[in-house]
Scaffold this active site. Structure first.
Site, mmCIF file in Angstrom:
data_model
loop_
_atom_site.group_PDB
_atom_site.id
_atom_site.type_symbol
_atom_site.label_atom_id
_atom_site.label_comp_id
_atom_site.label_asym_id
_atom_site.label_seq_id
_atom_site.Cartn_x
_atom_site.Cartn_y
_atom_site.Cartn_z
ATOM 1 N NE ARG A 60 0.287 27.212 1.192
ATOM 2 C CZ ARG A 60 -0.388 26.408 0.363
ATOM 3 N NH1 ARG A 60 -1.075 25.415 0.844
ATOM 4 N NH2 ARG A 60 -0.365 26.614 -0.934
ATOM 5 C CG MET A 85 -6.297 17.222 -3.696
ATOM 6 S SD MET A 85 -4.951 16.059 -3.951
ATOM 7 C CE MET A 85 -4.309 16.695 -5.486
ATOM 8 C CG ASN A 102 -0.089 12.284 2.415
ATOM 9 O OD1 ASN A 102 -1.317 12.326 2.214
ATOM 10 N ND2 ASN A 102 0.791 12.421 1.435
ATOM 11 C CG HIS A 104 2.708 9.669 -2.616
ATOM 12 N ND1 HIS A 104 2.243 10.856 -3.126
ATOM 13 C CD2 HIS A 104 3.579 9.179 -3.528
ATOM 14 C CE1 HIS A 104 2.813 11.090 -4.300
ATOM 15 N NE2 HIS A 104 3.633 10.080 -4.563
ATOM 16 C CG LEU A 139 5.166 17.272 -2.081
ATOM 17 C CD1 LEU A 139 3.829 17.554 -1.421
ATOM 18 C CD2 LEU A 139 5.172 17.761 -3.515
ATOM 19 C CG ASP A 140 4.375 13.473 -1.607
ATOM 20 O OD1 ASP A 140 3.492 13.519 -0.741
ATOM 21 O OD2 ASP A 140 4.176 13.714 -2.804
HETATM 22 C C1 GRF Z 1 -5.048 8.244 -3.123
HETATM 23 O O1 GRF Z 1 -4.501 7.606 -4.241
HETATM 24 C C2 GRF Z 1 -3.955 8.740 -2.207
HETATM 25 O O2 GRF Z 1 -2.845 7.905 -2.200
HETATM 26 C C3 GRF Z 1 -3.596 10.065 -2.826
HETATM 27 O O3 GRF Z 1 -4.822 10.605 -3.248
HETATM 28 C C4 GRF Z 1 -5.753 9.554 -3.496
HETATM 29 C C5 GRF Z 1 -6.944 9.809 -2.645
HETATM 30 O O4 GRF Z 1 -7.987 8.902 -2.926
HETATM 31 N N1 GRF Z 1 -2.900 10.909 -1.884
HETATM 32 P P1 GRF Z 1 -9.267 8.853 -1.997
HETATM 33 O O5 GRF Z 1 -9.834 10.258 -1.938
HETATM 34 O O6 GRF Z 1 -8.852 8.338 -0.652
HETATM 35 O O7 GRF Z 1 -10.207 7.911 -2.704
#
Ligand code: GRF
Length: 189
Positions: A60, A85, A102, A104, A139-140
């Protein structure tokens, strides 16, 4: 910007810039996944794209060093994750202190991690939403920039709720970037 998949938030940010609702420049869109549909949005907008496949790196930390190198080489001032991801290593986060965002699909600190829409349904929530936050080592869990509520409706499925939240995400992320860039009055992302 860093993506892994669909890229609808990337698309919303591209549109916000094109429509002068957001004064920013996207220097590069990097995906860890060569098949990410979102890369096409960037190509259509004439934005440089780069695929860095994490499985090609031994660790990583090696992968993140490569990411940091590519971002720094382009003078990126703000790193925006949109459906990226991958967990970021402490070294990545340290390379861009308070300069990683980010999005979420929940009202953090509620429902962090995977399947936040299903978590909201399982919890019997009547309200969920979306959050743009700074990324830190947890995380988040970094400081919130902006949040917006979205109702959970009777009979909602996770997909229905996700779609309703996503529409709000598409407004929220450009607004949050504008706020952060306005506060730092620095350049692109
Ligand atoms: C979104 O719902 C975001 O909040 C989450 O992953 C999804 C990504 O969607 N982290 P996209 O690739 O922007 O359409």
């Amino acid at each position: 910007m860093l993506i892994s998949g669909r890229g609808s938030n990337l698309r919303a940010i591209i549109d916000a810039i094109a429509e002068h609702r957001l004064d920013a420049t996207i220097a590069v869109v990097i995906s860890n996944n060569a098949d990410a549909p979102g890369l096409q949005h960037a190509r259509e907008a004439g934005i440089e794209t780069l695929v860095l496949n994490h499985s090609a790196y031994p660790s990583r930390e090696d992968y993140d060093r490569a990411l940091v190198g590519e971002l720094q080489a382009r003078g990126v001032g703000l790193v925006c994750l949109a459906g990226f991801m991958r967990l970021l290593s402490p070294a990545f986060i340290a390379a861009f202190p308070n300069r990683i965002l980010n999005i979420h699909p929940s009202l953090l600190p509620k429902y962090p991690g995977r399947h936040p829409q299903q978590q909201a349904l399982d919890d019997g929530a009547t309200v969920s939403g979306a959050t743009v936050h700074f990324v830190n080592a947890d995380l988040d869990a970094g400081p919130v920039v902006l949040q917006r509520e979205v109702p959970v409706l009777p009979g909602d499925t996770a997909d229905a709720l996700a779609a309703r939240i996503l529409k709000v995400e598409h407004q929220l992320y450009p607004d949050a970037i504008a706020r952060v860039l306005g506060e730092s009055s620095s350049g692109g992302n």
